[in-house]
Design an enzyme around this catalytic site. Sequence first.
Site, PDB file in Angstrom:
ATOM      1  N   HIS A 394      26.421  23.630 -28.037  1.00  0.00           N
ATOM      2  CA  HIS A 394      26.283  24.011 -26.625  1.00  0.00           C
ATOM      3  C   HIS A 394      26.537  22.846 -25.675  1.00  0.00           C
ATOM      4  O   HIS A 394      26.626  23.049 -24.451  1.00  0.00           O
ATOM      5  CB  HIS A 394      24.882  24.585 -26.362  1.00  0.00           C
ATOM      6  CG  HIS A 394      24.871  25.716 -25.386  1.00  0.00           C
ATOM      7  ND1 HIS A 394      25.668  25.747 -24.266  1.00  0.00           N
ATOM      8  CD2 HIS A 394      24.168  26.877 -25.360  1.00  0.00           C
ATOM      9  CE1 HIS A 394      25.442  26.858 -23.593  1.00  0.00           C
ATOM     10  NE2 HIS A 394      24.539  27.578 -24.241  1.00  0.00           N
ATOM     11  N   ASP A 398      30.191  26.281 -23.658  1.00  0.00           N
ATOM     12  CA  ASP A 398      29.273  27.249 -23.069  1.00  0.00           C
ATOM     13  C   ASP A 398      29.464  28.615 -23.712  1.00  0.00           C
ATOM     14  O   ASP A 398      30.488  28.891 -24.352  1.00  0.00           O
ATOM     15  CB  ASP A 398      29.484  27.348 -21.558  1.00  0.00           C
ATOM     16  CG  ASP A 398      29.083  26.078 -20.830  1.00  0.00           C
ATOM     17  OD1 ASP A 398      28.146  25.407 -21.313  1.00  0.00           O
ATOM     18  OD2 ASP A 398      29.708  25.760 -19.807  1.00  0.00           O
TER      19      ASP A 398
END
Length: 421
Positions: A394, A398
Amino acid sequence: MAELLRMPEVAAGSTTAVLSDWPVPEGTAFHAGDTIMIVETDKAEVDVEAHADGTLIKALAPSGTEVEVGSPVAVIAAPGEKVGDLDALLADLGVAEPAKTSPAVRREIPGTERTPEVPTPADLTDQPANGRIFSSPLARRLARDAGIDLGAITGTGPGGRIVRDDVNAAIAARIPRPGPAPTPDLSAAPRPAAPAYDAIPHSRIRQAIAGRLTQSKQNAPHFYLRGQVRVGELLTLRQRINADGGVKISVNDLLIKAIAVAHVQVPEMNVVWTADAVRRFRAVDVSVAIATGAGLVTPVLRNVESLSVSAVSAQVRAFSEQARSGALRQGDLEGGSITISNLGMYGVEEFSAIINPPQAAILAVGSATRTPVVTEDGGLEAADVMTLTLSADHRPVDGALAARWFAALRDSIEKPVRLIV
């Protein structure tokens, strides 16, 4: 002029490496390009080649020991150069003591069982110059323990050197004579029961896998996308390609190509996280998880976006053979932004994989199953369906970006003609 050969930094950031073997015995000449030293890293064996012709005068570090990077491991001289007082030469070269070494935990090579080659003083004693028998320390120890004369063994190693396999073959060729059955000692005290388990020491590759994946789960915030894709057209395409009788391709080969197509369409996924920046690559390099007897390795296919499916298949097969024989090099295992891990051939329908650092993602592939699906008009039909699970880091990726990439991947798989054009 004589000079020192030092332990190279064969893997980025490494402080030590295992000196696996000396293919060139002491006092032997070598040529530019010859392998003069074999070094082990956590995942591969690396052949250290000579940059010029020369002679190996003296090995300062024995085989099977762990040596600090930069430490002197041998003295080499120019072709035909005469070396007089070796101690004086070492003093002139600034070597006051041997290289800093320690007995090493050897990496398991697939298909073999390696024993640390830590020679004893007797092992290091040269035989007379006339009729000298060249052999590895491990071969000498095995022969000594088995009571076999090295002079009766033909070496198959470099320059006729006797290696472990030669001694094992000689041991296997002997036919043991059955002796009388031992008379049981009824007065002996009962022995304690054997433990109910086998303690298997950690190999270097298993320790490396454990360390890297623990680091990945601790440092990389994983998130997961899971979805099903129809693979009927993909399986039909594979069947048609293989029916031509040329190169046989697998479903995994087609999926690797589909990953490259998705990376080209969504280049923001072709990244890795570094401390200073997100590094986006121009070429698509994909790692392929390959299981071996010693553990999992992930060699990297380069420039997959420009390769044909048949070229991808040939490279994967070559990597598989090298992985199982222990012939992969450190450079084969470095790079890439994504890994593909396929357990579908074992009947696993879906799973989640841990990212291979420093990459940004790994795609877990399950088996293709015949499943009832709802059609656009609300009916039911049987379709070949495969579950894919994307694990993503992450930090550089995204959720919306990963979803766009997953959609591009699905489109490439369900309309596979673009994989071959």
